[in-house]
Write a protein that holds these residues in place. Structure first.
Motif, short mmCIF file in Angstrom:
data_model
loop_
_atom_site.label_atom_id
_atom_site.label_comp_id
_atom_site.label_asym_id
_atom_site.label_seq_id
_atom_site.Cartn_x
_atom_site.Cartn_y
_atom_site.Cartn_z
N LYS A 183 8.58 -78.02 30.93
CA LYS A 183 8.58 -77.68 32.20
C LYS A 183 9.84 -76.43 32.11
CE LYS A 183 8.10 -78.25 37.01
NZ LYS A 183 8.04 -79.16 38.27
N VAL A 184 9.49 -75.37 31.74
CA VAL A 184 10.32 -74.29 31.61
C VAL A 184 11.27 -73.87 32.93
CG1 VAL A 184 10.91 -71.88 30.86
CG2 VAL A 184 9.76 -73.45 29.35
N THR A 185 12.33 -73.57 32.93
CA THR A 185 12.94 -73.18 34.49
C THR A 185 13.11 -71.64 34.18
OG1 THR A 185 15.15 -73.37 33.55
CG2 THR A 185 14.27 -75.18 34.40
N ILE A 186 13.31 -70.99 35.42
CA ILE A 186 13.53 -69.52 35.43
C ILE A 186 14.68 -69.08 34.72
CG2 ILE A 186 14.61 -69.43 37.59
CD1 ILE A 186 11.78 -67.15 36.47
N GLU A 187 15.80 -69.96 34.95
CA GLU A 187 16.88 -69.61 34.12
C GLU A 187 16.61 -69.65 32.76
OE1 GLU A 187 17.80 -70.87 38.27
OE2 GLU A 187 16.60 -72.00 36.73
N ILE A 243 1.94 -64.08 30.08
CA ILE A 243 0.55 -63.44 30.14
C ILE A 243 -0.28 -64.19 31.01
CG2 ILE A 243 0.81 -62.44 27.77
CD1 ILE A 243 -1.40 -64.67 27.11
N ALA A 244 -1.24 -63.67 31.50
CA ALA A 244 -2.34 -64.54 32.37
C ALA A 244 -2.86 -65.52 31.41
CB ALA A 244 -3.49 -63.56 32.54
N THR A 245 -2.94 -66.86 32.17
CA THR A 245 -3.27 -67.86 31.63
C THR A 245 -4.74 -67.91 30.86
OG1 THR A 245 -2.15 -69.50 32.83
CG2 THR A 245 -3.81 -70.48 31.86
N MET A 246 -5.72 -67.14 31.23
CA MET A 246 -6.90 -66.95 30.88
C MET A 246 -7.02 -66.14 29.76
SD MET A 246 -8.53 -63.85 33.32
CE MET A 246 -7.64 -64.14 34.86
N ALA A 247 -5.94 -65.47 29.37
CA ALA A 247 -5.83 -64.75 28.15
C ALA A 247 -5.33 -65.49 26.89
CB ALA A 247 -4.78 -63.35 28.30
N TYR A 248 -5.00 -66.82 27.21
CA TYR A 248 -4.63 -67.58 25.96
C TYR A 248 -5.97 -68.32 25.67
CZ TYR A 248 -2.50 -71.28 23.27
OH TYR A 248 -2.14 -72.21 22.04
N ALA A 258 1.58 -72.62 24.14
CA ALA A 258 1.54 -71.97 25.58
C ALA A 258 1.99 -73.06 26.49
CB ALA A 258 0.03 -71.66 25.79
N LEU A 259 2.85 -72.41 27.28
CA LEU A 259 3.70 -73.41 28.22
C LEU A 259 3.17 -73.05 29.57
CD1 LEU A 259 7.27 -72.94 26.62
CD2 LEU A 259 5.55 -74.81 26.24
N PRO A 260 3.01 -74.11 30.62
CA PRO A 260 2.48 -73.67 31.92
C PRO A 260 3.77 -73.03 32.73
CG PRO A 260 3.00 -76.00 31.59
CD PRO A 260 3.08 -75.41 30.18
N ALA A 261 3.29 -72.03 33.55
CA ALA A 261 4.58 -71.25 34.11
C ALA A 261 3.87 -71.36 35.77
CB ALA A 261 4.38 -69.82 33.63
N ASP A 262 3.05 -72.14 35.86
CA ASP A 262 2.53 -72.08 37.51
C ASP A 262 3.69 -72.50 38.33
OD1 ASP A 262 2.06 -74.47 36.49
OD2 ASP A 262 0.24 -74.86 37.41
N HIS A 263 4.52 -73.30 38.11
CA HIS A 263 5.81 -73.57 38.74
C HIS A 263 6.74 -72.72 39.18
CE1 HIS A 263 7.06 -74.34 34.86
NE2 HIS A 263 8.25 -74.31 35.12
N LEU A 264 6.72 -71.48 38.02
CA LEU A 264 7.64 -70.45 38.39
C LEU A 264 7.00 -69.22 39.22
CD1 LEU A 264 8.72 -70.26 34.52
CD2 LEU A 264 10.17 -71.41 36.39
N PHE A 265 5.84 -68.98 39.08
CA PHE A 265 5.22 -67.77 39.71
C PHE A 265 4.17 -68.30 40.69
CE2 PHE A 265 6.22 -66.92 35.08
CZ PHE A 265 7.55 -66.11 35.39
N LYS A 266 4.31 -67.34 41.73
CA LYS A 266 3.18 -67.62 42.77
C LYS A 266 1.68 -67.21 42.23
CE LYS A 266 5.96 -66.87 46.89
NZ LYS A 266 6.33 -66.16 48.06
N PRO A 267 0.74 -67.72 42.42
CA PRO A 267 -0.76 -67.19 42.00
C PRO A 267 -0.98 -65.86 42.36
CG PRO A 267 -0.85 -68.77 43.66
CD PRO A 267 0.44 -68.83 43.36
N SER A 268 -1.78 -65.26 41.61
CA SER A 268 -2.37 -63.96 42.25
C SER A 268 -3.86 -64.04 42.34
CB SER A 268 -2.12 -62.82 40.76
OG SER A 268 -0.68 -62.62 40.62
N THR A 269 -4.18 -63.19 43.16
CA THR A 269 -5.69 -63.20 43.52
C THR A 269 -6.50 -61.94 43.11
OG1 THR A 269 -4.98 -64.33 45.45
CG2 THR A 269 -7.15 -63.57 45.41
N THR A 270 -7.32 -62.23 42.11
CA THR A 270 -8.52 -61.27 41.84
C THR A 270 -9.42 -60.79 42.69
OG1 THR A 270 -7.92 -61.33 39.38
CG2 THR A 270 -9.76 -60.23 40.30
#
Length: 324
Positions: A183-187, A243-248, A258-270
């Protein structure tokens, strides 16, 4: 007043007031277009375009209103043709899609394969571009559907339907220090050079927001519109990727972690969008449902009946969209 004249003034605007480019796009002559535009202005008693010598310089306030109505009229005319085709050739036609590289490369292939197998007589064309280009393609009628995530304020003239949420992953080489963290932090992320999307593409705004809220400045050393290019430069050691998770792709990208980043960034909506007032062919409804299964014909029709994209947004709040 003729439909041809209305088509000319709309296309002149679509071609940034370049009459030569308009003539080339419409396979006609520049003097012919200029003459018909003048005849329409004389008939209406107004100037649609301002001029400097022989060059068009701007659209007048009255011209903006006329062109807006002209677009609606031309859309309705195309709708009449589509109604006829729906009854005479229900499984024949064309479908033009405008979207970004990420959608075209990772989200759409299986949708398009199934669609083309069912509708072999529908000619499908894809236009890739920036959010501004995608919006322009759809607004001008060059694309039936716009599929976009970023800069949704550009699409206010379209009916925009939410399709799915998605988030990001952090890509690092196997030996990288961050590869040991679950769980990588933003720092921690701020300590390393980043390779990610160009501003305005593929949810880049969420990355910028996350760093701004943390009071940090990301060390972005390289940007691209293409996730495959980003991965290439991560492999070269230029920086870590976001990158977008779907691109991995686990098999193809097995040399990257690939490390999850959904705890760092708000989800986007297509979202998928189309012009208001356009007649949707049956195969268009089918395409939308293949891309986003909750977009059944009934749901699309109910959303179309709403007056604004804000109302549409509220309508879809009750639906649980998938997340990738």
């Amino acid at each position: 007043m003729k439909l041809q004249q209305l088509r000319y003034i709309v296309e002149v605007l679509n071609n940034k007031l370049n009459v030569s480019a308009t003539a080339e796009a419409l396979y006609t002559s520049q003097p012919g277009i200029s003459k018909q535009v003048r005849m329409l202005e004389d008939e209406l008693g107004i100037q649609i375009f301002g001029r400097s010598g022989k060059h068009l310089t701007h659209v007048t306030p009255a011209g903006e209103e006329v062109i807006h109505i002209a677009r609606d009229i031309l859309t309705r005319v195309e709708g009449i043709k589509s109604v006829a085709a729906e009854h005479t050739q229900p499984n024949q036609g064309h479908l033009n899609i405008a979207t970004t590289h990420t959608q075209a490369r990772y989200a759409l292939p299986h949708v398009i394969r199934g669609f083309m197998e069912k509708y072999p007589n529908v000619s499908l064309h894809m236009h890739q571009g920036s959010p501004e280009q995608i919006s322009a393609f759809a607004a001008s009628g060059k694309a039936d559907f716009a599929i976009a995530t970023e800069a949704l304020h550009l699409y206010q003239d379209l009916i925009m339907l939410p399709c799915y949420h998605w988030n990001r992953s952090i890509l690092v080489p196997p030996g990288h220090p961050l590869a040991q963290h679950t769980k990588v932090t933003i720092e921690q992320l701020a300590e390393y050079p980043l390779v990610t999307y160009v501003h305005g593409f593929t949810g880049r705004s969420r990355l910028d927001q996350a760093f701004n809220q943390a009071g940090l400045q990301p060390k972005i050393v390289f940007t691209a519109t293409d996730a495959d290019v980003i991965k290439t430069y991560v492999r070269m050691g230029l920086g870590i990727g976001v990158i977008a998770t779907m691109a991995y792709e686990e098999q193809k990208d097995s040399d990257l972690v690939a490390l999850p980043a959904d705890h760092l960034f708000k989800p986007s909506t297509t979202k998928i969008g189309f012009r208001r007032g356009v007649f949707l062919r049956s195969y268009m409804y089918d395409f939308m449902e293949r891309f986003a299964p909750h977009l059944e014909r009934r749901v699309v029709d109910e959303a179309v009946a709403l007056r604004s994209n804000d109302a549409i947004e509220n309508y879809f709040q009750s639906l649980a969209l998938p997340t990738y």
